[in-house]
Scaffold this motif. Structure first.
Motif, PDB file in Angstrom:
ATOM      1  N   ARG A  39     -73.113  41.431-103.116  1.00  0.00           N
ATOM      2  CA  ARG A  39     -72.070  42.490-102.968  1.00  0.00           C
ATOM      3  C   ARG A  39     -71.394  42.093-101.616  1.00  0.00           C
ATOM      4  O   ARG A  39     -70.337  42.315-101.508  1.00  0.00           O
ATOM      5  CB  ARG A  39     -72.715  43.827-102.668  1.00  0.00           C
ATOM      6  CG  ARG A  39     -73.432  44.209-104.074  1.00  0.00           C
ATOM      7  CD  ARG A  39     -74.036  45.497-103.777  1.00  0.00           C
ATOM      8  NE  ARG A  39     -74.545  46.125-105.040  1.00  0.00           N
ATOM      9  CZ  ARG A  39     -75.693  47.185-105.031  1.00  0.00           C
ATOM     10  NH1 ARG A  39     -75.890  47.681-103.799  1.00  0.00           N
ATOM     11  NH2 ARG A  39     -75.581  47.785-106.301  1.00  0.00           N
ATOM     12  N   ASP A  40     -72.180  41.586-100.675  1.00  0.00           N
ATOM     13  CA  ASP A  40     -71.364  41.109 -99.323  1.00  0.00           C
ATOM     14  C   ASP A  40     -70.518  39.917 -99.319  1.00  0.00           C
ATOM     15  O   ASP A  40     -69.819  39.631 -98.271  1.00  0.00           O
ATOM     16  CB  ASP A  40     -72.512  41.134 -98.247  1.00  0.00           C
ATOM     17  CG  ASP A  40     -73.393  42.494 -98.007  1.00  0.00           C
ATOM     18  OD1 ASP A  40     -72.742  43.495 -98.361  1.00  0.00           O
ATOM     19  OD2 ASP A  40     -74.267  42.388 -97.413  1.00  0.00           O
ATOM     20  N   ASN A  41     -70.687  39.158-100.463  1.00  0.00           N
ATOM     21  CA  ASN A  41     -70.162  37.612-100.377  1.00  0.00           C
ATOM     22  C   ASN A  41     -69.414  37.675-101.688  1.00  0.00           C
ATOM     23  O   ASN A  41     -69.726  36.737-102.300  1.00  0.00           O
ATOM     24  CB  ASN A  41     -70.853  36.771-100.025  1.00  0.00           C
ATOM     25  CG  ASN A  41     -71.705  36.830 -98.604  1.00  0.00           C
ATOM     26  OD1 ASN A  41     -71.388  36.376 -97.810  1.00  0.00           O
ATOM     27  ND2 ASN A  41     -72.690  37.425 -98.494  1.00  0.00           N
ATOM     28  N   GLN A  42     -68.478  38.530-102.214  1.00  0.00           N
ATOM     29  CA  GLN A  42     -67.807  38.424-103.398  1.00  0.00           C
ATOM     30  C   GLN A  42     -67.136  37.211-103.691  1.00  0.00           C
ATOM     31  O   GLN A  42     -67.003  36.508-104.656  1.00  0.00           O
ATOM     32  CB  GLN A  42     -66.905  39.718-103.662  1.00  0.00           C
ATOM     33  CG  GLN A  42     -67.834  40.988-104.018  1.00  0.00           C
ATOM     34  CD  GLN A  42     -68.595  40.887-105.349  1.00  0.00           C
ATOM     35  OE1 GLN A  42     -67.878  40.462-106.367  1.00  0.00           O
ATOM     36  NE2 GLN A  42     -69.964  41.137-105.112  1.00  0.00           N
ATOM     37  N   GLU A  62     -66.122  39.289-114.630  1.00  0.00           N
ATOM     38  CA  GLU A  62     -65.621  39.445-115.795  1.00  0.00           C
ATOM     39  C   GLU A  62     -65.107  40.748-116.170  1.00  0.00           C
ATOM     40  O   GLU A  62     -65.875  41.905-115.952  1.00  0.00           O
ATOM     41  CB  GLU A  62     -66.777  38.876-117.264  1.00  0.00           C
ATOM     42  CG  GLU A  62     -67.194  37.570-117.057  1.00  0.00           C
ATOM     43  CD  GLU A  62     -68.240  37.203-118.203  1.00  0.00           C
ATOM     44  OE1 GLU A  62     -68.375  38.235-118.893  1.00  0.00           O
ATOM     45  OE2 GLU A  62     -68.827  36.331-118.076  1.00  0.00           O
ATOM     46  N   PRO A  63     -64.158  41.070-116.857  1.00  0.00           N
ATOM     47  CA  PRO A  63     -63.555  42.251-117.054  1.00  0.00           C
ATOM     48  C   PRO A  63     -64.565  43.064-117.939  1.00  0.00           C
ATOM     49  O   PRO A  63     -65.037  42.377-119.009  1.00  0.00           O
ATOM     50  CB  PRO A  63     -62.290  41.925-117.696  1.00  0.00           C
ATOM     51  CG  PRO A  63     -62.134  40.740-118.312  1.00  0.00           C
ATOM     52  CD  PRO A  63     -63.260  39.986-117.308  1.00  0.00           C
ATOM     53  N   GLY A  64     -64.578  44.547-117.710  1.00  0.00           N
ATOM     54  CA  GLY A  64     -65.514  45.169-118.509  1.00  0.00           C
ATOM     55  C   GLY A  64     -66.839  44.931-117.998  1.00  0.00           C
ATOM     56  O   GLY A  64     -67.825  45.689-118.856  1.00  0.00           O
ATOM     57  N   ARG A  65     -67.393  44.262-117.120  1.00  0.00           N
ATOM     58  CA  ARG A  65     -68.785  44.211-116.704  1.00  0.00           C
ATOM     59  C   ARG A  65     -68.885  44.717-115.356  1.00  0.00           C
ATOM     60  O   ARG A  65     -67.824  44.256-114.624  1.00  0.00           O
ATOM     61  CB  ARG A  65     -69.350  43.015-117.075  1.00  0.00           C
ATOM     62  CG  ARG A  65     -69.143  42.367-118.471  1.00  0.00           C
ATOM     63  CD  ARG A  65     -69.732  41.154-118.682  1.00  0.00           C
ATOM     64  NE  ARG A  65     -71.189  41.170-118.421  1.00  0.00           N
ATOM     65  CZ  ARG A  65     -72.100  39.999-118.337  1.00  0.00           C
ATOM     66  NH1 ARG A  65     -71.590  39.149-118.449  1.00  0.00           N
ATOM     67  NH2 ARG A  65     -73.218  40.203-117.960  1.00  0.00           N
ATOM     68  N   SER A  66     -69.776  45.525-114.997  1.00  0.00           N
ATOM     69  CA  SER A  66     -69.752  46.032-113.290  1.00  0.00           C
ATOM     70  C   SER A  66     -70.517  44.763-112.677  1.00  0.00           C
ATOM     71  O   SER A  66     -71.176  43.704-113.216  1.00  0.00           O
ATOM     72  CB  SER A  66     -70.839  47.123-113.290  1.00  0.00           C
ATOM     73  OG  SER A  66     -72.071  46.854-114.012  1.00  0.00           O
ATOM     74  N   LEU A  67     -70.470  44.827-111.428  1.00  0.00           N
ATOM     75  CA  LEU A  67     -71.116  43.832-110.407  1.00  0.00           C
ATOM     76  C   LEU A  67     -72.289  43.666-110.824  1.00  0.00           C
ATOM     77  O   LEU A  67     -73.142  42.378-110.711  1.00  0.00           O
ATOM     78  CB  LEU A  67     -70.796  44.077-109.126  1.00  0.00           C
ATOM     79  CG  LEU A  67     -69.475  44.294-108.596  1.00  0.00           C
ATOM     80  CD1 LEU A  67     -69.241  44.476-107.204  1.00  0.00           C
ATOM     81  CD2 LEU A  67     -68.772  42.672-108.671  1.00  0.00           C
ATOM     82  N   GLU A  68     -73.064  44.884-111.171  1.00  0.00           N
ATOM     83  CA  GLU A  68     -74.685  44.609-111.313  1.00  0.00           C
ATOM     84  C   GLU A  68     -75.043  43.990-112.514  1.00  0.00           C
ATOM     85  O   GLU A  68     -76.107  43.227-112.659  1.00  0.00           O
ATOM     86  CB  GLU A  68     -75.340  46.254-111.248  1.00  0.00           C
ATOM     87  CG  GLU A  68     -75.286  46.802-109.949  1.00  0.00           C
ATOM     88  CD  GLU A  68     -74.017  47.406-109.400  1.00  0.00           C
ATOM     89  OE1 GLU A  68     -73.024  47.216-110.225  1.00  0.00           O
ATOM     90  OE2 GLU A  68     -73.694  47.823-108.231  1.00  0.00           O
ATOM     91  N   GLN A  69     -74.219  44.396-113.474  1.00  0.00           N
ATOM     92  CA  GLN A  69     -74.296  43.548-114.558  1.00  0.00           C
ATOM     93  C   GLN A  69     -74.222  42.031-114.717  1.00  0.00           C
ATOM     94  O   GLN A  69     -75.046  41.331-115.202  1.00  0.00           O
ATOM     95  CB  GLN A  69     -73.573  43.991-115.649  1.00  0.00           C
ATOM     96  CG  GLN A  69     -73.973  45.632-116.337  1.00  0.00           C
ATOM     97  CD  GLN A  69     -72.994  46.126-117.118  1.00  0.00           C
ATOM     98  OE1 GLN A  69     -71.795  45.587-117.187  1.00  0.00           O
ATOM     99  NE2 GLN A  69     -73.561  47.201-118.053  1.00  0.00           N
ATOM    100  N   VAL A  70     -73.078  41.650-113.930  1.00  0.00           N
ATOM    101  CA  VAL A  70     -72.906  40.417-113.979  1.00  0.00           C
ATOM    102  C   VAL A  70     -74.096  39.708-112.953  1.00  0.00           C
ATOM    103  O   VAL A  70     -74.214  38.609-113.309  1.00  0.00           O
ATOM    104  CB  VAL A  70     -71.374  40.137-113.148  1.00  0.00           C
ATOM    105  CG1 VAL A  70     -71.184  38.498-112.759  1.00  0.00           C
ATOM    106  CG2 VAL A  70     -70.409  40.717-114.090  1.00  0.00           C
ATOM    107  N   PHE A  71     -74.196  40.283-111.842  1.00  0.00           N
ATOM    108  CA  PHE A  71     -75.617  39.600-111.153  1.00  0.00           C
ATOM    109  C   PHE A  71     -76.891  39.665-111.766  1.00  0.00           C
ATOM    110  O   PHE A  71     -77.428  38.445-111.724  1.00  0.00           O
ATOM    111  CB  PHE A  71     -75.641  40.513-109.870  1.00  0.00           C
ATOM    112  CG  PHE A  71     -76.653  39.995-108.989  1.00  0.00           C
ATOM    113  CD1 PHE A  71     -76.685  38.752-108.176  1.00  0.00           C
ATOM    114  CD2 PHE A  71     -78.125  40.708-108.988  1.00  0.00           C
ATOM    115  CE1 PHE A  71     -77.561  38.386-107.215  1.00  0.00           C
ATOM    116  CE2 PHE A  71     -78.986  40.172-108.118  1.00  0.00           C
ATOM    117  CZ  PHE A  71     -78.803  38.909-107.333  1.00  0.00           C
TER     118      PHE A  71
END
Length: 423
Positions: free
Chosen positions: A102-105, A113-122
Motif C-alpha cells: 500500500r505504501d509503495n504503489q 487491473e481494473p475492477g479488482r481491489s488492491l487487496e485482491q491484486v496483492f
C-alpha cells in the motif's frame, strides 16, 4: 502350358512396419507442417508471453557487538539469533507485506487491473510471488543460520526495489517495535520501583507508629506499676505510723504507772531503787522497752507522729519512684521519632532503588541505528527471465509438434480405406 496351382491368399491384419514407415515417409510434409506449426506457436508464446524474473535477498545474524549497547541497558535482552528470527517473521508476515504494497504503489504498477481491489491484486501476487528462504529443518546442524526472501515477478514490477525495500521496511518496523518495547519495559520497571518505594514508606510509617505505640504503652504500664507501688508504700508507712502511735500509747501508760517522766535505762532505775527500796526488774529482750523513754518523750513523739502530713521522707524508695515517674512523663525516643522530617533516609534499600530509577531514566537508546541483521546478499537486477525459458519452450514445442504430426499421419493412414488385392 499347364495351369499352375493357385496359391491361396491370406488376409494379413498385422501391422507391416515397413509399410507403416513408408506411409509416414510419404506424409513427411504433413508431419513437418504440423511440427512447424506447433513450433511456431511455441516460439510465439516464448517471445510474446510476459517474462517473469526472480530476485532474492539473504540475511544472516549480526555480531554480538552490534547488539551489545541494547543488551547493556539491562532492560532488553536480544541475541543475534533472536534478531534474525524476528526479521524473518516480519518478512513472512502478510500484514507487513500488505502495508509495504500500500505504501509503495508505484513499484507495483504492472499488477493493477481494473475492477479488482488492491487487496485482491496483492492476495494473488503474494500467494505466487514470495518464497521464504531458510535453513532446512532436516539439517539443524547447519554451519550458518540465515533467512531470506525470494520474489518471482512479471515485467512491469520493480522486483529489486520491492525485495530490498521490503527488507529495509521490515527492519525499520522491528526497530520501532523494539523501541516501543524498551519504553514500555522502562516505564513498567520505573512504576514497579515507585510501587516498592511507596510500599516501603507505608511499611516504615506503620512500623514507626507501632514502635511509638509500643513505647508509650510500655511507659504507661511502668507508670501504673510505679503508682501502685507508691500507693502501697504510702499505705504501709501510714500503717506503720499508726502502729507506732499505738505502741507509744501503751508505753506511755506503762511509763506513767512506773513514774518514768524522763528517758532512763533499766540499770539507772536499778541504782535509784537501791538507794531507797530494791526493785528487781528482769529484762529478757535485747531492745530496751519503749516506756523507758519516759512519758514526756513518748508524748512528744506521739504528737509529732499525729501531726505528720506525709510519711514519704521516711522511705527512700518513694524518692526513687517519684524520680522514675518524672522520667516517664516524657519519652524522648518517641519525641525523636515524631520529629523526623526526611523519613526516606530511614527506608531500607531506598538508595539502591533510586539509583536504579536514575539509571532507567538515563537510558537514551536510539534504535534507528540498531543493526538487527547482516544483509549477506542484496537483490540485484536479474540478467535473464526465469520464465518462460525460450529454448526449452521452443524445443518442447518442436518435439510436441513432431509427435502431433506423426499422430495425425497415423490417424490419416488408419482412416484411409483399404483396397483389397486381386487374386
Amino acid at each position: 502350358m499347364p495351369d499352375q496351382p493357385q496359391q491361396p491368399s491370406y488376409s494379413n491384419d498385422e501391422i507391416d512396419l515397413v509399410e507403416l514407415l513408408r506411409s509416414l515417409f510419404q506424409q513427411k510434409y504433413l508431419i513437418l507442417a504440423v511440427a512447424c506449426l506447433i513450433t511456431l506457436g511455441a516460439a510465439a508464446f516464448a517471445f510474446l508471453a510476459t517474462p517473469h524474473y526472480q530476485v532474492q535477498s539473504v540475511l544472516r545474524p549480526v555480531d554480538r557487538g552490534s547488539l551489545d549497547e541494547l543488551n547493556g541497558t539491562g532492560v532488553y535482552e536480544l541475541t543475534p539469533a533472536e534478531a534474525l528470527s524476528r526479521v524473518g517473521a516480519g518478512l513472512s508476515s502478510y500484514e507487513n507485506r500488505l502495508k509495504f504494497f500500500r505504501d509503495n504503489q508505484p513499484l507495483f504498477t504492472g499488477l493493477v487491473e481494473p475492477g479488482r481491489s488492491l487487496e485482491q491484486v496483492f492476495e494473488e501476487f503474494n500467494r505466487s510471488a514470495f518464497t521464504m528462504l531458510q535453513v532446512d529443518p532436516k539439517r539443524p546442524n547447519s554451519l550458518s543460520e540465515f533467512v531470506g526472501i525470494s520474489l518471482t515477478y512479471p515485467k512491469g514490477v520493480d522486483g529489486v526495489a520491492v525485495v530490498n525495500g521490503l527488507v529495509t521496511a521490515v527492519q525499520e518496523t522491528e526497530r520501532e517495535r523494539i523501541a516501543t518495547d524498551l519504553k514500555v519495559l522502562i516505564a513498567n520497571r520505573l512504576f514497579a520501583l515507585e510501587q516498592k518505594i511507596e510500599a516501603a514508606r507505608a511499611s516504615y510509617e506503620a512500623s514507626k507508629q507501632a514502635q511509638i505505640a509500643k513505647l508509650l504503652e510500655q511507659d504507661a504500664l511502668r507508670r501504673a506499676q510505679l503508682q501502685d507501688e507508691l500507693q502501697a508504700l504510702r499505705g504501709e508507712l501510714k500503717t506503720r505510723r499508726g502502729n507506732r502511735i499505738q505502741r507509744i500509747d501503751e508505753a506511755m501508760q506503762i511509763a506513767e504507772s512506773l513514774g518514768i517522766r524522763k528517758p532512763t535505762t533499766p540499770s539507772a532505775m536499778a541504782d535509784v531503787q537501791q538507794q531507797g527500796q530494791v526493785v528487781r526488774t528482769e529484762v529478757n529482750s535485747r531492745e530496751i522497752p519503749l516506756y523507758f523513754m519516759g512519758v514526756d518523750a513518748l508524748k512528744a513523739e506521739r504528737q509529732a507522729l499525729s501531726e505528720r502530713s506525709s510519711d514519704d521522707f521516711s522511705e527512700p524508695r518513694i524518692a526513687e519512684i517519684e524520680k522514675e515517674l518524672a522520667l516517664l512523663s516524657r519519652n524522648r525516643q518517641v519525641e525523636v521519632l515524631e520529629r523526623r522530617k526526611n523519613e526516606d533516609l530511614y527506608l531500607k534499600d531506598l538508595a539502591e532503588w533510586r539509583q536504579e530509577a536514575a539509571q532507567l531514566k538515563g537510558i537514551k537508546f536510539d534504535t534507528s541505528t540498531l543493526q538487527l541483521v547482516r544483509v549477506d546478499q542484496l537483490a540485484l537486477e536479474p540478467l535473464s527471465a526465469v520464465k518462460p525459458k525460450k529454448a526449452l519452450v521452443i524445443g518442447l514445442g518442436g518435439f510436441a509438434g513432431l509427435m502431433l504430426g506423426v499422430f495425425v499421419a497415423l490417424l490419416r493412414n488408419l482412416l484411409r480405406p483399404r483396397m483389397g488385392k486381386a487374386p
